[in-house]
Design a protein around this motif. Structure first.
Motif, PDB file in Angstrom:
ATOM      1  N   SER A 246       0.829  -1.210   0.000  1.00 33.68           N
ATOM      2  CA  SER A 246       0.000   0.000   0.000  1.00 33.68           C
ATOM      3  C   SER A 246       0.858   1.253   0.000  1.00 33.68           C
ATOM      4  O   SER A 246       0.537   2.243  -0.680  1.00 33.68           O
ATOM      5  CB  SER A 246      -0.924   0.000   1.216  1.00 33.68           C
ATOM      6  OG  SER A 246      -1.836  -1.075   1.161  1.00 33.68           O
ATOM      7  N   SER A 247       1.957   1.214   0.741  1.00 36.13           N
ATOM      8  CA  SER A 247       2.851   2.376   0.789  1.00 36.13           C
ATOM      9  C   SER A 247       3.433   2.670  -0.591  1.00 36.13           C
ATOM     10  O   SER A 247       3.488   3.829  -1.024  1.00 36.13           O
ATOM     11  CB  SER A 247       3.971   2.120   1.791  1.00 36.13           C
ATOM     12  OG  SER A 247       4.873   3.206   1.823  1.00 36.13           O
ATOM     13  N   LEU A 248       3.860   1.643  -1.308  1.00 32.16           N
ATOM     14  CA  LEU A 248       4.413   1.851  -2.645  1.00 32.16           C
ATOM     15  C   LEU A 248       3.347   2.369  -3.609  1.00 32.16           C
ATOM     16  O   LEU A 248       3.627   3.218  -4.472  1.00 32.16           O
ATOM     17  CB  LEU A 248       4.997   0.539  -3.183  1.00 32.16           C
ATOM     18  CG  LEU A 248       6.309   0.085  -2.535  1.00 32.16           C
ATOM     19  CD1 LEU A 248       6.628  -1.359  -2.924  1.00 32.16           C
ATOM     20  CD2 LEU A 248       7.464   1.005  -2.943  1.00 32.16           C
ATOM     21  N   LEU A 249       2.122   1.902  -3.460  1.00 27.57           N
ATOM     22  CA  LEU A 249       1.051   2.328  -4.366  1.00 27.57           C
ATOM     23  C   LEU A 249       0.599   3.756  -4.112  1.00 27.57           C
ATOM     24  O   LEU A 249      -0.123   4.332  -4.943  1.00 27.57           O
ATOM     25  CB  LEU A 249      -0.138   1.372  -4.252  1.00 27.57           C
ATOM     26  CG  LEU A 249       0.070  -0.041  -4.810  1.00 27.57           C
ATOM     27  CD1 LEU A 249      -1.134  -0.914  -4.515  1.00 27.57           C
ATOM     28  CD2 LEU A 249       0.351   0.000  -6.305  1.00 27.57           C
ATOM     29  N   THR A 250       1.018   4.356  -2.995  1.00 33.39           N
ATOM     30  CA  THR A 250       0.683   5.765  -2.732  1.00 33.39           C
ATOM     31  C   THR A 250       1.714   6.722  -3.318  1.00 33.39           C
ATOM     32  O   THR A 250       1.521   7.949  -3.269  1.00 33.39           O
ATOM     33  CB  THR A 250       0.573   6.017  -1.215  1.00 33.39           C
ATOM     34  OG1 THR A 250       1.839   5.735  -0.592  1.00 33.39           O
ATOM     35  CG2 THR A 250      -0.523   5.159  -0.595  1.00 33.39           C
ATOM     36  N   LEU A 251       2.799   6.188  -3.876  1.00 32.08           N
ATOM     37  CA  LEU A 251       3.815   7.036  -4.503  1.00 32.08           C
ATOM     38  C   LEU A 251       3.228   7.719  -5.744  1.00 32.08           C
ATOM     39  O   LEU A 251       2.264   7.208  -6.335  1.00 32.08           O
ATOM     40  CB  LEU A 251       5.035   6.204  -4.890  1.00 32.08           C
ATOM     41  CG  LEU A 251       5.823   5.579  -3.721  1.00 32.08           C
ATOM     42  CD1 LEU A 251       6.866   4.602  -4.254  1.00 32.08           C
ATOM     43  CD2 LEU A 251       6.488   6.675  -2.883  1.00 32.08           C
ATOM     44  N   PRO A 252       3.792   8.852  -6.152  1.00 36.70           N
ATOM     45  CA  PRO A 252       3.277   9.517  -7.361  1.00 36.70           C
ATOM     46  C   PRO A 252       3.229   8.543  -8.543  1.00 36.70           C
ATOM     47  O   PRO A 252       4.250   7.980  -8.927  1.00 36.70           O
ATOM     48  CB  PRO A 252       4.289  10.636  -7.593  1.00 36.70           C
ATOM     49  CG  PRO A 252       4.845  10.935  -6.239  1.00 36.70           C
ATOM     50  CD  PRO A 252       4.893   9.619  -5.530  1.00 36.70           C
ATOM     51  N   ARG A 253       2.050   8.363  -9.115  1.00 33.40           N
ATOM     52  CA  ARG A 253       1.828   7.265 -10.057  1.00 33.40           C
ATOM     53  C   ARG A 253       2.748   7.323 -11.266  1.00 33.40           C
ATOM     54  O   ARG A 253       3.397   6.322 -11.623  1.00 33.40           O
ATOM     55  CB  ARG A 253       0.365   7.267 -10.518  1.00 33.40           C
ATOM     56  CG  ARG A 253       0.008   6.120 -11.451  1.00 33.40           C
ATOM     57  CD  ARG A 253      -1.465   6.161 -11.827  1.00 33.40           C
ATOM     58  NE  ARG A 253      -1.854   5.016 -12.634  1.00 33.40           N
ATOM     59  CZ  ARG A 253      -1.701   4.939 -13.949  1.00 33.40           C
ATOM     60  NH1 ARG A 253      -1.190   5.993 -14.605  1.00 33.40           N
ATOM     61  NH2 ARG A 253      -2.077   3.855 -14.609  1.00 33.40           N
ATOM     62  N   ASP A 254       2.821   8.463 -11.936  1.00 31.20           N
ATOM     63  CA  ASP A 254       3.604   8.551 -13.170  1.00 31.20           C
ATOM     64  C   ASP A 254       5.085   8.297 -12.909  1.00 31.20           C
ATOM     65  O   ASP A 254       5.753   7.606 -13.687  1.00 31.20           O
ATOM     66  CB  ASP A 254       3.411   9.919 -13.824  1.00 31.20           C
ATOM     67  CG  ASP A 254       1.999  10.096 -14.378  1.00 31.20           C
ATOM     68  OD1 ASP A 254       1.286   9.074 -14.510  1.00 31.20           O
ATOM     69  OD2 ASP A 254       1.623  11.243 -14.678  1.00 31.20           O
TER      70      ASP A 254
END
Length: 537
Positions: A246-254
């Protein structure tokens, strides 16, 4: 050379003990006689009655065919096969409308390797109404046992399609049928034996494609990432926690997607350095070698459709690359990725199928991913069928191109068509077979394929499309050796995502040997050389 009978003696003997012995008149007998007959059967199964006692009962009751079947059964249990055969012949002659003894006689023929006599006995396994034109009604147990007899016969002669058709009818009629597991295993054994034979017969016709190297220029330098948090993927195996995901998926997507693409390119460009050159760092190991799998899984979860060319670039590598980086996770990582990123880009996927000198696995995962569209997005079934039809037609038109035609690949694609029940493609698939473009040891003869193209999509054939959370849970369970992973309750992609009468008196258990089921992508234990999911699964 005489071929081994795929139906074991023990199977036939057990079937004989479980077939119902009741005649059409059984329910019309006085209650006392019904009870006496059932109790006599139980005494036989428990070895509490002798053949002599039964012979006396047969002599006293010449018009009660059940006694002859019970005598036959006790002779068989004593190993007196000639006597049981004699009684079966006599009962069939004296009671022409009595099915049970015909069934026992048929079992005798199968066990004695006189299989065609069984076929003749049942007039080619016609419907019961045709076999017994003077009868208008049949017991449930008679219909079930007759279907089972047909399954055993067709399995013995390795005609899988009619055996499977009867199994389907039996499951629909009586899913609790006491011999159901035996029926399934008999067909499975026949399929395995046939596959081994077909493998040898097809060998001279098999065509494979020689891989042409497309690997990228190799580097030794570590890439620079915009997001330092992503470097955790270089240090971890599949034990990444849901919180870390979940933490990695909250990083800026692009930016996250760009770094994931860099990671994939790093796996390709430092492949030789990391796996085959001598250097100071200790690599690969079970942890750090997973970073390519991580990158593919997270791109899939991000639904990064613009990253499809990067994913398809992995398919330009050879099989050694796939094994080194993914081990047995190649298809579990790549099929969902191609499905999720490419389901709106079918033309790109089709063009890859026409690329010369690719590995079998590269094009196979694309075919599986496209079939997944028909499974998970049924409203797009027509698009998927057109895709397969155009690819098949291209192969037919270019059937002399040795850089393109892989009969194993086409056999695997035909299996994918049976998974989605693509009956509309029957004629073009027939043309593939006619041109020897299909490895029949992969998918069986055309008649089997034709039968499998009909019906509804089965749950076991649906390719799972899991979230990244579920994927990691699944991979962890594989590492730990769990048979049934505990999938957390995370949302999937979008929204698409009568026994025989004897059982009431006595029902002994059929001994079953527990077998470990191979994984979908593991080699099939039948020895065909195919993956389990496209062979005996």
């Amino acid at each position: 050379m005489k071929k081994d009978n795929v139906i074991a003696d023990s199977v036939v003997r057990i079937a004989g003990e479980y077939f119902s012995f009741e005649s059409a008149n059984f329910d019309k007998y006085p209650i006392e006689l019904q009870k006496l007959l059932l109790e006599t059967e139980i005494r036989i199964l428990r070895k509490k009655i002798s053949a002599t006692e039964l012979e006396i009962l047969v002599a006293k009751n010449p018009d009660i065919p059940e006694y002859k079947t019970l005598l036959l059964l006790i002779y068989d249990r004593q190993g007196r096969r000639s006597k049981s055969f004699e009684i079966a012949l006599r009962a069939v002659r004296e009671h022409p409308g009595y099915l049970a003894c015909k069934l026992y006689l048929g079992l005798h023929y199968v066990l004695s390797d006189e299989i065609e006599k069984a076929y003749q006995l049942f007039n080619g396994f016609v419907e019961l109404e045709e076999l017994f034109p003077d009868r208008t009604e049949f017991l449930t147990s008679e219909v079930d046992d007759y279907l089972m007899m047909g399954i055993l016969y067709y399995a013995a002669v390795e005609k899988i399609a009619p055996a499977a058709k009867r199994l389907e009818k039996l499951k629909a009629r009586n899913p609790e049928y006491v011999l159901m597991e035996m029926a399934e295993k008999s067909i499975e054994a026949a399929r395995r034996q046939r596959n081994v034979i077909l493998f040898e017969e097809w060998r001279p016709k098999r065509r494979t494609v020689e891989y042409a190297d497309r690997s990228l220029p190799q580097l030794t330098t570590v890439p620079i990432f915009e997001l330092p948090e992503i470097e955790i993927l270089y240090d971890r195996d599949f034990t990444i926690t849901p919180e870390e995901i979940s933490s990695l998926l909250t990083l800026p997507r692009d930016i996250f997607i760009r770094d994931l693409e860099r990671m994939i390119m790093d796996a390709r460009q430092r492949y030789q350095y990391l796996f085959y050159n001598e250097h100071d760092q200790e690599f690969p190991n079970p942890v750090s070698a997973r970073f390519l799998s991580h990158a593919v899984l997270f791109l899939t979860e991000c639904k990064a459709e613009a990253s499809l060319p990067v994913i398809l670039g992995l398919l330009e590598e050879d099989e050694t690359f796939y094994f080194d980086w993914f081990e047995d996770c190649f298809e579990d990582c790549l099929i969902p990725a191609i499905y999720q990123l490419g389901h709106q880009q079918l033309d790109k996927l089709k063009r890859l199928m026409f690329e010369p000198n690719l590995t079998l696995y590269a094009r196979d995962v694309v075919s599986d991913a496209v079939s997944g569209i028909a499974m998970h997005q049924p409203e797009r079934r027509g698009e998927v069928l057109r895709w397969f039809e155009e690819v098949f037609q291209y192969f037919i038109d270019h059937r002399e191109d040795e850089r393109l035609i892989d009969t194993n690949l086409i056999g695997s694609m035909v299996i994918s068509c049976t998974w989605i029940k693509a009956i509309e493609l029957q004629e073009i698939i027939r043309t593939l077979f006619a041109n020897d473009l299909v490895s029949i040891d992969f998918c069986g003869p055309f008649d089997d394929v034709k039968a499998d193209l009909s019906g509804a999509i089965e749950d076991d054939d649906i390719i799972p499309m899991l979230t990244v959370y579920e994927q990691y849970e699944y991979f962890k369970s594989e590492i730990d050796g769990d048979d049934e992973p505990d999938i957390p309750d995370y949302p999937l992609y979008g929204d698409n995502h009568e026994k025989t009468s004897r059982s009431s008196f006595y029902e002994p258990q059929i001994p079953v040997i527990a077998e470990k089921t191979p994984g979908r992508n593991a080699p099939c234990p039948c020895g065909s050389g195919k993956k389990y999911k496209k062979c005996c699964m």
